[in-house]
Scaffold this active site. Structure first.
Site, PDB file in Angstrom:
ATOM      1  N   PRO A  26      51.746 -63.799  10.682  1.00 41.99           N
ATOM      2  CA  PRO A  26      52.939 -63.040  11.077  1.00 41.99           C
ATOM      3  C   PRO A  26      52.636 -61.574  11.344  1.00 41.99           C
ATOM      4  O   PRO A  26      53.452 -60.852  11.913  1.00 41.99           O
ATOM      5  CB  PRO A  26      53.877 -63.193   9.863  1.00 41.99           C
ATOM      6  CG  PRO A  26      52.986 -63.537   8.722  1.00 41.99           C
ATOM      7  CD  PRO A  26      51.864 -64.331   9.316  1.00 41.99           C
ATOM      8  N   GLU A  40      50.935 -69.350   0.009  1.00 42.09           N
ATOM      9  CA  GLU A  40      51.469 -67.994   0.038  1.00 42.09           C
ATOM     10  C   GLU A  40      50.744 -67.111   1.053  1.00 42.09           C
ATOM     11  O   GLU A  40      51.276 -66.121   1.533  1.00 42.09           O
ATOM     12  CB  GLU A  40      51.378 -67.363  -1.354  1.00 42.09           C
ATOM     13  CG  GLU A  40      52.142 -66.052  -1.510  1.00 42.09           C
ATOM     14  CD  GLU A  40      53.650 -66.225  -1.358  1.00 42.09           C
ATOM     15  OE1 GLU A  40      54.320 -65.230  -1.045  1.00 42.09           O
ATOM     16  OE2 GLU A  40      54.146 -67.356  -1.537  1.00 42.09           O
ATOM     17  N   ARG A  81      48.860 -76.056  29.842  1.00 38.25           N
ATOM     18  CA  ARG A  81      49.740 -76.178  31.000  1.00 38.25           C
ATOM     19  C   ARG A  81      49.245 -75.369  32.195  1.00 38.25           C
ATOM     20  O   ARG A  81      49.593 -75.664  33.333  1.00 38.25           O
ATOM     21  CB  ARG A  81      51.162 -75.725  30.646  1.00 38.25           C
ATOM     22  CG  ARG A  81      51.898 -76.643  29.686  1.00 38.25           C
ATOM     23  CD  ARG A  81      53.282 -76.079  29.379  1.00 38.25           C
ATOM     24  NE  ARG A  81      54.081 -75.952  30.566  1.00 38.25           N
ATOM     25  CZ  ARG A  81      54.811 -76.936  31.086  1.00 38.25           C
ATOM     26  NH1 ARG A  81      54.820 -78.117  30.513  1.00 38.25           N
ATOM     27  NH2 ARG A  81      55.522 -76.733  32.178  1.00 38.25           N
ATOM     28  N   ASP A  84      57.673 -72.223  35.847  1.00 42.02           N
ATOM     29  CA  ASP A  84      58.154 -72.178  34.470  1.00 42.02           C
ATOM     30  C   ASP A  84      58.778 -70.827  34.150  1.00 42.02           C
ATOM     31  O   ASP A  84      58.436 -69.810  34.743  1.00 42.02           O
ATOM     32  CB  ASP A  84      57.008 -72.423  33.480  1.00 42.02           C
ATOM     33  CG  ASP A  84      56.683 -73.908  33.351  1.00 42.02           C
ATOM     34  OD1 ASP A  84      57.510 -74.730  33.773  1.00 42.02           O
ATOM     35  OD2 ASP A  84      55.609 -74.227  32.825  1.00 42.02           O
TER      36      ASP A  84
END
Length: 255
Positions: free
Chosen positions: A88, A116, A153, A168
């Site tokens: 993150p 964690e 893709r 897209d």
């Protein structure tokens, strides 16, 4: 394009690889995904990969040693690769980064954390941290699959229609236009007449306008670096919106 995934749950990755666009691309041999089980690089009989955090606190922390052993083994082939820690704290992943990785890197090694967190010292052996968004997941496996799928893709031959990738959302810098198929009418909801006209020039213009309208409504932050034609369409859209607002203000009963 080759990918490696380092995880304690190989089966989560394996299941997704069997289906859809990604599964077909792997079967064609235009992409390759190799999965490494982190537990195979532990040194105890219980194949333990985590321990209590120094300093106390909730949860368990993944140990550095299994990661170090795994990365040492993986890199022993001396093939150039970018090692990415799914975190993150990393750079926010988007379509531009997917294209960047596709152009610059032929091998990506994706490290999936759990519990964690991961011992901070693991970062000394990675090239970059990547995040797929500001929310909490149980592990990095979903993030790894998001990255792999979005990059595959882009590989020629991965999609049945090569124009699909080009059209897209985000590929042109803004959101996609609305899509319709049969039947022409369903419970009073009709397909826009322009799409039935056969006039490809007008259809292309309608799609561009609708794409800009979707972006203006849902993601105005994406409206950057527009062409002169796109800017003209955007100004027309803004005029239409302002006109509707003013008409609403002057309707009987409104103050």
């Amino acid at each position: 394009m080759r990918f490696e995934v380092l995880t304690i749950f190989p089966e989560l990755i394996e299941c997704y690889l069997k289906h859809g666009v990604l599964g077909k691309a792997l079967n064609k041999g235009i992409a390759e995904v190799k999965i490494h089980n982190l537990r195979d690089f532990t040194t105890d009989k219980h194949k333990k990969v985590d321990d209590y955090p120094y300093g106390g606190g909730a949860g368990m922390v993944m140990q550095i040693e299994p990661f170090y052993n795994a990365l040492t083994h993986i890199k022993s082939d001396h093939v150039p690769r970018k090692v990415i820690l799914l975190s993150p704290q990393g750079r926010r992943f988007n379509q531009t980064i997917a294209q960047e990785f596709y152009r610059k890197d032929k091998m990506l090694t994706l490290i999936c954390g759990r519990y964690e967190g991961i011992d901070e010292r693991v970062k000394a052996f990675v090239d970059e941290e990547i995040s797929i968004g500001d929310y909490v997941l149980s592990g990095g496996e979903l993030a790894a699959l998001v990255i792999i799928d979005s990059i595959v893709r882009l590989i020629p031959g991965a999609l049945g229609d090569e124009l699909s990738a080009e059209e897209d959302s985000f590929m042109r810098g803004f959101l996609d236009y609305p899509h319709y198929t049969r039947p022409e009418e369903f419970k009073g909801m009709k397909v826009p007449e322009i799409l039935l006209s056969g006039n490809h020039k007008k259809i292309a213009l309608w799609r561009k306008k609708e794409a800009l309208k979707n972006t203006l409504k849902n993601r105005p932050d994406l409206l950057k670096n527009l062409s002169s034609e796109e800017m003209k369409i955007l100004k027309e859209l803004c005029s239409e919106i302002n006109k509707k607002i003013l008409e609403g203000v002057h309707e009987p009963g409104n103050n």
